[in-house]
Motif scaffolding. Structure first.
Motif, PDB file in Angstrom:
ATOM      1  N   UNK A 168       0.863  -1.170   0.000  1.00  0.00           N
ATOM      2  CA  UNK A 168       0.000   0.000   0.000  1.00  0.00           C
ATOM      3  C   UNK A 168       0.905   1.228   0.000  1.00  0.00           C
ATOM      4  N   UNK A 169       0.594   2.213  -0.817  1.00  0.00           N
ATOM      5  CA  UNK A 169       1.405   3.428  -0.869  1.00  0.00           C
ATOM      6  C   UNK A 169       0.584   4.623  -0.413  1.00  0.00           C
ATOM      7  N   UNK A 170       1.251   5.538   0.263  1.00  0.00           N
ATOM      8  CA  UNK A 170       0.592   6.732   0.805  1.00  0.00           C
ATOM      9  C   UNK A 170       1.496   7.939   0.568  1.00  0.00           C
ATOM     10  N   UNK A 171       1.402   8.558  -0.612  1.00  0.00           N
ATOM     11  CA  UNK A 171       2.249   9.721  -0.911  1.00  0.00           C
ATOM     12  C   UNK A 171       1.817  10.946  -0.125  1.00  0.00           C
ATOM     13  N   UNK A 172       2.780  11.792   0.190  1.00  0.00           N
ATOM     14  CA  UNK A 172       2.483  13.075   0.818  1.00  0.00           C
ATOM     15  C   UNK A 172       2.192  14.083  -0.287  1.00  0.00           C
ATOM     16  N   UNK A 173       0.964  14.573  -0.335  1.00  0.00           N
ATOM     17  CA  UNK A 173       0.549  15.469  -1.418  1.00  0.00           C
ATOM     18  C   UNK A 173       0.147  16.814  -0.829  1.00  0.00           C
ATOM     19  N   UNK A 174       0.681  17.879  -1.403  1.00  0.00           N
ATOM     20  CA  UNK A 174       0.212  19.221  -1.052  1.00  0.00           C
ATOM     21  C   UNK A 174       0.331  20.122  -2.264  1.00  0.00           C
ATOM     22  N   UNK A 175      -0.251  21.281  -2.167  1.00  0.00           N
ATOM     23  CA  UNK A 175      -0.340  22.184  -3.322  1.00  0.00           C
ATOM     24  C   UNK A 175       1.012  22.734  -3.746  1.00  0.00           C
ATOM     25  N   UNK A 176       2.026  22.581  -2.902  1.00  0.00           N
ATOM     26  CA  UNK A 176       3.335  23.154  -3.218  1.00  0.00           C
ATOM     27  C   UNK A 176       4.229  22.204  -4.012  1.00  0.00           C
ATOM     28  N   UNK A 177       3.770  20.974  -4.228  1.00  0.00           N
ATOM     29  CA  UNK A 177       4.598  20.012  -4.950  1.00  0.00           C
ATOM     30  C   UNK A 177       4.702  20.416  -6.410  1.00  0.00           C
ATOM     31  N   UNK A 178       5.922  20.497  -6.904  1.00  0.00           N
ATOM     32  CA  UNK A 178       6.163  20.802  -8.308  1.00  0.00           C
ATOM     33  C   UNK A 178       6.947  19.660  -8.928  1.00  0.00           C
ATOM     34  N   UNK A 179       7.223  19.800 -10.228  1.00  0.00           N
ATOM     35  CA  UNK A 179       7.915  18.726 -10.943  1.00  0.00           C
ATOM     36  C   UNK A 179       9.322  18.505 -10.414  1.00  0.00           C
ATOM     37  N   UNK A 180       9.921  19.512  -9.775  1.00  0.00           N
ATOM     38  CA  UNK A 180      11.300  19.400  -9.314  1.00  0.00           C
ATOM     39  C   UNK A 180      11.408  19.290  -7.796  1.00  0.00           C
TER      40      UNK A 180
END
Length: 259
Positions: A168-180
């Motif tokens: 099971x995977x649980x990525x940390x996602x927020x609005x500040x994530x960019x391609x780099x």
């Protein structure tokens, strides 16, 4: 709108609108009005609406009373044992199952007990897998999918499926994530038989963790998903979900993503 377009909010499409001056009143209905807009929370809907129209009880196609009501009540009896997310899923599934059968109640459509049973069983997989109508995808949804796909590609490379390892995977996602940018992904591993009753007793092979640690460190698990280049920056493993007991902590040979 739910029946035809799998949409439960927003503007009403032309094929679902009444014509000017047209009104769908109680006198047009052969059943109580609540039957045509089930909430899913009321298990008596099968008896009061579906069975009231078709009277299939006692036949080989007795779906409403012999199957649907029974399992709807089982969900209700165990409702408090589920987490908040689990309860939300139950509510959505029960509503989806009932809404899928509303079409059979339309007074102008000729259905039989056999039709009801067929439609009911055909709706089960879609309702269990996607009980809540899809909303417009956001950037966060897209990032979540990319990161989850990356973990699945790692699992394929490490042959977790063949080794009866469930992940099971649980990525940390927020609005500040960019391609780099850098982000974290929690990956939980367990024996497949814990969740799959068709699998015999198994244990996660010891070399599974060693392979993950080695290949994360050397960059062999880095990859490209949907045009994004993803690299592992560091990897640490724990023996418990809260990471109170650290098993390993390695740094990759190249810059990239925190895992």
């Amino acid at each position: 709108m739910l029946e035809l377009h799998d949409v439960q909010s927003g503007p009403v499409y032309d094929d679902c609108k009444c014509e000017n001056g047209q009104e769908y009143t109680e006198s047009n209905l052969t059943l109580p009005s609540r039957c045509y807009s089930p909430s899913g929370a009321d298990c008596s809907w099968y008896r009061d609406c579906l069975e009231r129209k078709f009277k299939c009880s006692g036949t080989e196609d007795d779906y409403a009373m012999a199957f649907a009501t029974k399992f709807c009540n089982l969900y209700s009896q165990s409702y408090q044992d589920f987490s908040q997310d689990g309860q939300q899923w139950i509510d959505a599934v029960r509503k989806c199952l009932q809404v899928s059968l509303v079409q059979t109640l339309r007074p102008y459509l000729p259905f039989t007990c056999e039709d009801v049973k067929r439609i009911a069983f055909d709706s089960k997989t879609p309702c269990y897998v996607k009980p809540i109508p899809e909303r417009r995808r956001s950037n966060s949804d897209d990032k979540m999918k990319i990161l989850n796909d990356f973990v699945d590609s790692m699992a394929y490379t490490l042959h977790w499926q063949e080794k009866e390892v469930l992940w099971f995977s649980d990525p940390e996602i927020n609005s500040n994530i960019s391609a780099s940018s850098e982000t974290y992904i929690d990956i939980f591993l367990t024996d497949r038989n814990v969740y799959d009753l068709d699998v015999k007793n198994t244990t996660v092979p010891s070399n599974t963790i060693n392979e993950l640690k080695k290949m994360a460190q050397t960059g062999e698990l880095n990859g490209n998903i949907d045009g994004f280049s993803i690299k592992i920056l560091s990897s640490h493993g724990c023996l418990d979900a809260n990471c109170d007991t650290l098993l390993f902590n390695v740094t990759a040979n190249d810059n990239g993503m925190l895992l």
